[in-house]
Design a protein around this motif. Structure first.
Motif, PDB file in Angstrom:
ATOM      1  N   THR A 312      39.230  23.909  36.257  1.00  0.00           N
ATOM      2  CA  THR A 312      39.431  25.246  36.809  1.00  0.00           C
ATOM      3  C   THR A 312      38.340  26.142  36.225  1.00  0.00           C
ATOM      4  O   THR A 312      38.104  26.114  35.019  1.00  0.00           O
ATOM      5  CB  THR A 312      40.816  25.794  36.434  1.00  0.00           C
ATOM      6  N   MET A 313      37.678  26.899  37.067  1.00  0.00           N
ATOM      7  CA  MET A 313      36.603  27.778  36.609  1.00  0.00           C
ATOM      8  C   MET A 313      36.988  29.252  36.779  1.00  0.00           C
ATOM      9  O   MET A 313      37.782  29.584  37.665  1.00  0.00           O
ATOM     10  CB  MET A 313      35.310  27.509  37.386  1.00  0.00           C
ATOM     11  N   ALA A 314      36.424  30.104  35.953  1.00  0.00           N
ATOM     12  CA  ALA A 314      36.714  31.535  36.034  1.00  0.00           C
ATOM     13  C   ALA A 314      35.529  32.301  36.610  1.00  0.00           C
ATOM     14  O   ALA A 314      34.382  31.858  36.530  1.00  0.00           O
ATOM     15  CB  ALA A 314      37.065  32.092  34.656  1.00  0.00           C
ATOM     16  N   ARG A 315      35.841  33.437  37.187  1.00  0.00           N
ATOM     17  CA  ARG A 315      34.849  34.424  37.608  1.00  0.00           C
ATOM     18  C   ARG A 315      35.302  35.789  37.103  1.00  0.00           C
ATOM     19  O   ARG A 315      36.461  35.976  36.738  1.00  0.00           O
ATOM     20  CB  ARG A 315      34.714  34.455  39.146  1.00  0.00           C
ATOM     21  N   LEU A 316      34.387  36.755  37.130  1.00  0.00           N
ATOM     22  CA  LEU A 316      34.713  38.139  36.797  1.00  0.00           C
ATOM     23  C   LEU A 316      34.404  39.023  37.995  1.00  0.00           C
ATOM     24  O   LEU A 316      33.339  38.892  38.617  1.00  0.00           O
ATOM     25  CB  LEU A 316      33.919  38.605  35.581  1.00  0.00           C
ATOM     26  N   VAL A 317      35.337  39.896  38.330  1.00  0.00           N
ATOM     27  CA  VAL A 317      35.160  40.823  39.447  1.00  0.00           C
ATOM     28  C   VAL A 317      34.082  41.832  39.061  1.00  0.00           C
ATOM     29  O   VAL A 317      34.109  42.410  37.976  1.00  0.00           O
ATOM     30  CB  VAL A 317      36.482  41.538  39.758  1.00  0.00           C
ATOM     31  N   LYS A 318      33.120  42.042  39.958  1.00  0.00           N
ATOM     32  CA  LYS A 318      32.013  42.950  39.640  1.00  0.00           C
ATOM     33  C   LYS A 318      32.419  44.414  39.723  1.00  0.00           C
ATOM     34  O   LYS A 318      32.088  45.214  38.836  1.00  0.00           O
ATOM     35  CB  LYS A 318      30.826  42.679  40.577  1.00  0.00           C
ATOM     36  N   ARG A 324      41.295  40.593  50.238  1.00  0.00           N
ATOM     37  CA  ARG A 324      42.347  39.887  50.977  1.00  0.00           C
ATOM     38  C   ARG A 324      43.739  40.376  50.588  1.00  0.00           C
ATOM     39  O   ARG A 324      44.664  39.600  50.345  1.00  0.00           O
ATOM     40  CB  ARG A 324      42.223  38.381  50.796  1.00  0.00           C
ATOM     41  N   GLY A 325      43.865  41.714  50.490  1.00  0.00           N
ATOM     42  CA  GLY A 325      45.177  42.317  50.292  1.00  0.00           C
ATOM     43  C   GLY A 325      45.566  42.613  48.869  1.00  0.00           C
ATOM     44  O   GLY A 325      46.646  43.183  48.638  1.00  0.00           O
ATOM     45  N   VAL A 326      44.734  42.249  47.886  1.00  0.00           N
ATOM     46  CA  VAL A 326      45.073  42.567  46.502  1.00  0.00           C
ATOM     47  C   VAL A 326      43.994  43.477  45.925  1.00  0.00           C
ATOM     48  O   VAL A 326      42.811  43.349  46.244  1.00  0.00           O
ATOM     49  CB  VAL A 326      45.225  41.292  45.630  1.00  0.00           C
ATOM     50  N   ASP A 327      44.427  44.398  45.074  1.00  0.00           N
ATOM     51  CA  ASP A 327      43.506  45.376  44.483  1.00  0.00           C
ATOM     52  C   ASP A 327      42.956  44.840  43.175  1.00  0.00           C
ATOM     53  O   ASP A 327      43.634  44.882  42.138  1.00  0.00           O
ATOM     54  CB  ASP A 327      44.220  46.707  44.256  1.00  0.00           C
ATOM     55  N   MET A 328      41.746  44.333  43.222  1.00  0.00           N
ATOM     56  CA  MET A 328      41.088  43.794  42.037  1.00  0.00           C
ATOM     57  C   MET A 328      40.263  44.889  41.372  1.00  0.00           C
ATOM     58  O   MET A 328      39.620  45.688  42.050  1.00  0.00           O
ATOM     59  CB  MET A 328      40.191  42.616  42.417  1.00  0.00           C
ATOM     60  N   LYS A 329      40.286  44.907  40.058  1.00  0.00           N
ATOM     61  CA  LYS A 329      39.547  45.888  39.272  1.00  0.00           C
ATOM     62  C   LYS A 329      38.303  45.248  38.664  1.00  0.00           C
ATOM     63  O   LYS A 329      38.263  44.044  38.405  1.00  0.00           O
ATOM     64  CB  LYS A 329      40.425  46.448  38.154  1.00  0.00           C
ATOM     65  N   ALA A 330      37.294  46.063  38.414  1.00  0.00           N
ATOM     66  CA  ALA A 330      36.080  45.572  37.763  1.00  0.00           C
ATOM     67  C   ALA A 330      36.434  44.896  36.448  1.00  0.00           C
ATOM     68  O   ALA A 330      37.228  45.425  35.663  1.00  0.00           O
ATOM     69  CB  ALA A 330      35.108  46.723  37.528  1.00  0.00           C
ATOM     70  N   ASP A 331      35.871  43.715  36.237  1.00  0.00           N
ATOM     71  CA  ASP A 331      36.071  42.898  35.046  1.00  0.00           C
ATOM     72  C   ASP A 331      37.426  42.222  34.989  1.00  0.00           C
ATOM     73  O   ASP A 331      37.778  41.640  33.961  1.00  0.00           O
ATOM     74  CB  ASP A 331      35.813  43.680  33.757  1.00  0.00           C
ATOM     75  N   ASP A 332      38.199  42.271  36.067  1.00  0.00           N
ATOM     76  CA  ASP A 332      39.348  41.374  36.164  1.00  0.00           C
ATOM     77  C   ASP A 332      38.856  39.930  36.189  1.00  0.00           C
ATOM     78  O   ASP A 332      37.802  39.620  36.774  1.00  0.00           O
ATOM     79  CB  ASP A 332      40.134  41.629  37.463  1.00  0.00           C
TER      80      ASP A 332
END
Length: 423
Positions: A312-318, A324-332
């Motif tokens: 499983t790999m991780a990413r960080l939200v820029k 796609r319907g969810v509110d992602m924050k920077a650095d999530d």
């Protein structure tokens, strides 16, 4: 700058002026609801994550957690693929979800290029590694790998119960990677410690975790300096002399890439071999068929990789966004669960069942997008040869005590203890 100049500075000093990034409190303990409080470090996830993933896929395909400072877990293939291919909105500057984030100024190179690199740097860093991992280059390592597997089996003969994870699976990628990098094979126990510190120590406070990671880079710099003084035909000497944009690689780039090859090249394959032997030990029909039809093994390897994908790999939200319907924050954080994607019924027929003669199998065990595993040919060869030799030498085996099998926690899942009864 000469080669010696590049490696004259201790790596800890080179990193010392960098901030640790965004730090979060340690958050562990029982999960209240996997849809709103998931944690990939909990024992029930390590023991059997698939029912959890199946449940989430049905009722909350993109789960959330406040742990680790906030993160998301997509469980549908289409969502995992969508994020993996979207390098504009998701960064790879850290691929291991932990309780602190590296600073944004690490992008686009990251600490372990190319896996930690963002475009456009990623493409050029990746191209440097491709020659060492072609099918032809990997093929030249097959005979030595086979001979080593036989030597491991020789040491197991006469024992009614063996630990296939500790006594077999873990040693194979250790030897292969040590040979590729030109490291002393007797250093294998240190490699396993580095793996555990990197991948299973993610919940340690940064002031403990960073020194443990420094042990890895201290070791790498000793090996690099030895290669500077004594060049040879291996991947370490190649990286020391490689050029990018008309210049030799920075010392941190060389050491970071070597850390990637050492950590990822060992634990992923160790886990895949162990999980495959675990499946065959508990599924006599599949084991007996592969013993009777060894030509089927390459096809079976792909299916075992799909169903028991270890990574499983991780990413960080820029930046803040609705995805796609969810509110992602920077650095999530976003955890890209390739194991969950590989068991999505919308993508695969009989997704949760091992079908060792499955013909069409576009699995995501090696990742998706620009970061698809550069070492996939090597991993396939090691897994196939390890199973070929085991089934040839020890065709009858089963689980000695199913409850004694333990699995690694974190983002690379595979058996850590695997007691098998032989005969």
């Amino acid at each position: 700058m000469t080669v010696d100049d590049r490696f004259s500075q201790d790596f800890r000093e080179e990193r010392g002026d960098r901030p640790l990034g965004i730090r979060n409190e340690i958050v562990t303990g029982p999960v209240a609801d996997w849809a709103t409080d998931f944690s990939h470090l909990e024992p029930e996830w390590a023991a059997d994550p698939y029912p959890i993933q199946d449940d989430l896929r049905q009722r909350c395909p993109i789960a959330h957690t406040d742990r680790f400072g906030g993160g998301w877990l997509p469980t549908r293939y289409e969502d995992v693929a969508g994020i993996a291919y979207d390098t504009d909105r998701f960064s790879s500057r850290s691929v291991i979800m932990s309780n602190f984030r590296p600073p944004r100024d690490l992008a686009p190179i990251g600490a372990a290029p190319p896996i930690s690199s963002d475009p456009p740097f990623h493409r050029d860093a990746r191209k440097l590694l491709l020659p060492a991992f072609t099918k032809t280059a990997v093929g030249r390592r097959e005979q030595a790998t086979r001979e080593f597997c036989h030597s491991l089996i020789d040491e197991l003969e006469g024992r009614p119960v063996v630990d296939a994870a500790r006594d077999y699976a873990q040693h194979i990628p250790v030897r292969v990677i040590a040979d590729m990098l030109g490291f002393p094979p007797e250093d294998g126990p240190q490699f396993r410690e580095f793996v555990e510190n990197t991948l299973e120590g993610v919940n340690l406070p940064p002031e403990e975790r960073i020194p443990r990671l420094d042990q890895l880079f201290d070791y790498l710099y000793v090996q690099i300096r030895d290669h500077v003084d004594n060049p040879r035909d291996d991947l370490t000497t190649y990286l020391i002399n490689a050029e990018l944009y008309g210049h030799r690689l920075e010392a941190s780039h060389v050491a970071g890439t070597m850390s990637l090859l050492l950590i990822a090249g060992i634990d992923t394959t160790w886990s895949a071999i162990g999980a495959s032997l675990w499946h065959l030990a508990k599924t006599p029909a599949d084991r007996e068929r592969l013993v009777a039809e060894p030509a089927l093994l390459p096809t079976a390897v792909e299916e075992l990789l799909r169903v028991y994908a270890p990574v499983t790999m991780a990413r960080l939200v820029k930046d803040d966004m609705n995805w796609r319907g969810v509110d992602m924050k920077a650095d999530d954080w976003v955890l890209l669960s390739f194991p969950a994607a590989n068991r999505d019924p919308a993508q695969f027929d009989r997704a949760g069942k091992v079908v060792i003669d499955r013909e069409e199998n576009r699995h995501a065990a090696f990742g998706l997008g620009i970061h698809r595993c550069v070492g996939s040919h090597l991993a396939r060869m090691e897994l196939r040869v390890a199973l070929e030799v085991w089934l040839e030498r020890l065709p009858v085996f089963g689980l000695d005590d199913p409850s004694a099998v333990t699995w690694a926690a974190g983002q690379v899942r595979g058996p850590r203890t695997l007691p098998l009864r032989i005969g």
